[in-house]
Write a protein that holds these residues in place. Structure first.
Motif, short mmCIF file in Angstrom:
data_model
loop_
_atom_site.label_atom_id
_atom_site.label_comp_id
_atom_site.label_asym_id
_atom_site.label_seq_id
_atom_site.Cartn_x
_atom_site.Cartn_y
_atom_site.Cartn_z
N ALA A 26 -1.49 58.03 2.19
CA ALA A 26 -2.70 58.11 1.36
C ALA A 26 -3.91 58.46 2.23
O ALA A 26 -4.74 59.30 1.85
CB ALA A 26 -2.93 56.79 0.62
N ALA A 27 -4.00 57.85 3.40
CA ALA A 27 -5.13 58.13 4.30
C ALA A 27 -5.07 59.57 4.80
O ALA A 27 -6.10 60.26 4.84
CB ALA A 27 -5.10 57.16 5.48
N ALA A 28 -3.88 60.03 5.15
CA ALA A 28 -3.73 61.42 5.62
C ALA A 28 -4.07 62.40 4.50
O ALA A 28 -4.72 63.43 4.74
CB ALA A 28 -2.31 61.65 6.13
N LEU A 29 -3.66 62.10 3.29
CA LEU A 29 -3.95 62.98 2.16
C LEU A 29 -5.44 63.02 1.82
O LEU A 29 -5.97 64.05 1.41
CB LEU A 29 -3.13 62.58 0.93
CG LEU A 29 -1.64 62.90 1.02
CD1 LEU A 29 -0.88 62.26 -0.12
CD2 LEU A 29 -1.41 64.40 1.06
N LEU A 30 -6.12 61.89 2.01
CA LEU A 30 -7.57 61.88 1.81
C LEU A 30 -8.26 62.81 2.81
O LEU A 30 -9.17 63.57 2.45
CB LEU A 30 -8.13 60.46 1.94
CG LEU A 30 -7.96 59.56 0.73
CD1 LEU A 30 -8.39 58.14 1.06
CD2 LEU A 30 -8.74 60.10 -0.45
#
Length: 123
Positions: A16-20
């Motif tokens: 999720a952090a990488a996709l943000l």
């Protein structure tokens, strides 16, 4: 919250952090996240980012679980190993076709690794 639940949430938070970061850089910021894979250009997108981050997250959790079963210093051994793997992973983005892409990809590696290291090693 149980350790298992916290670790599962950590593994889910890493992609999720990488996709943000990807969303902020690629679609919103206009950075072309293309890398040179053995002479073939490859555009890095959500369908590569999410599965890779999940795979590495579950592998990291698995290694930590094995270490906890067989050694008293599992968290320390795992943290050192995870930091070394993160450092090695930062060489992958060097194949990016632009400096902007390289920096964003390194950021995604760092964010993913940081979330996993901080969340999984915690007692």
């Amino acid at each position: 919250m149980t350790t298992r639940t916290r670790r599962l949430l950590t593994v889910l938070a890493a992609p999720a952090a990488a996709l943000l970061l990807w969303a902020a850089a690629a679609p919103l910021g206009g950075v072309d996240l293309t890398v040179d894979q053995a002479g073939t250009p490859l555009t890095v997108g959500p369908l590569l980012i999410a599965p890779a981050a999940l795979l590495i997250g579950f592998a990291a959790w698995g290694l930590l679980a094995v270490l906890e079963r067989f050694t008293a210093r599992a968290a320390m051994i795992w943290s050192i190993t995870a930091a070394a793997v993160l450092a090695l992973s930062l060489t992958g983005p060097l194949a990016a076709t632009t400096t902007g892409a390289m920096l964003v990809l390194m950021g995604m590696h760092a964010v993913t690794g940081g979330v996993l290291i901080a969340g999984l090693a915690r007692r």
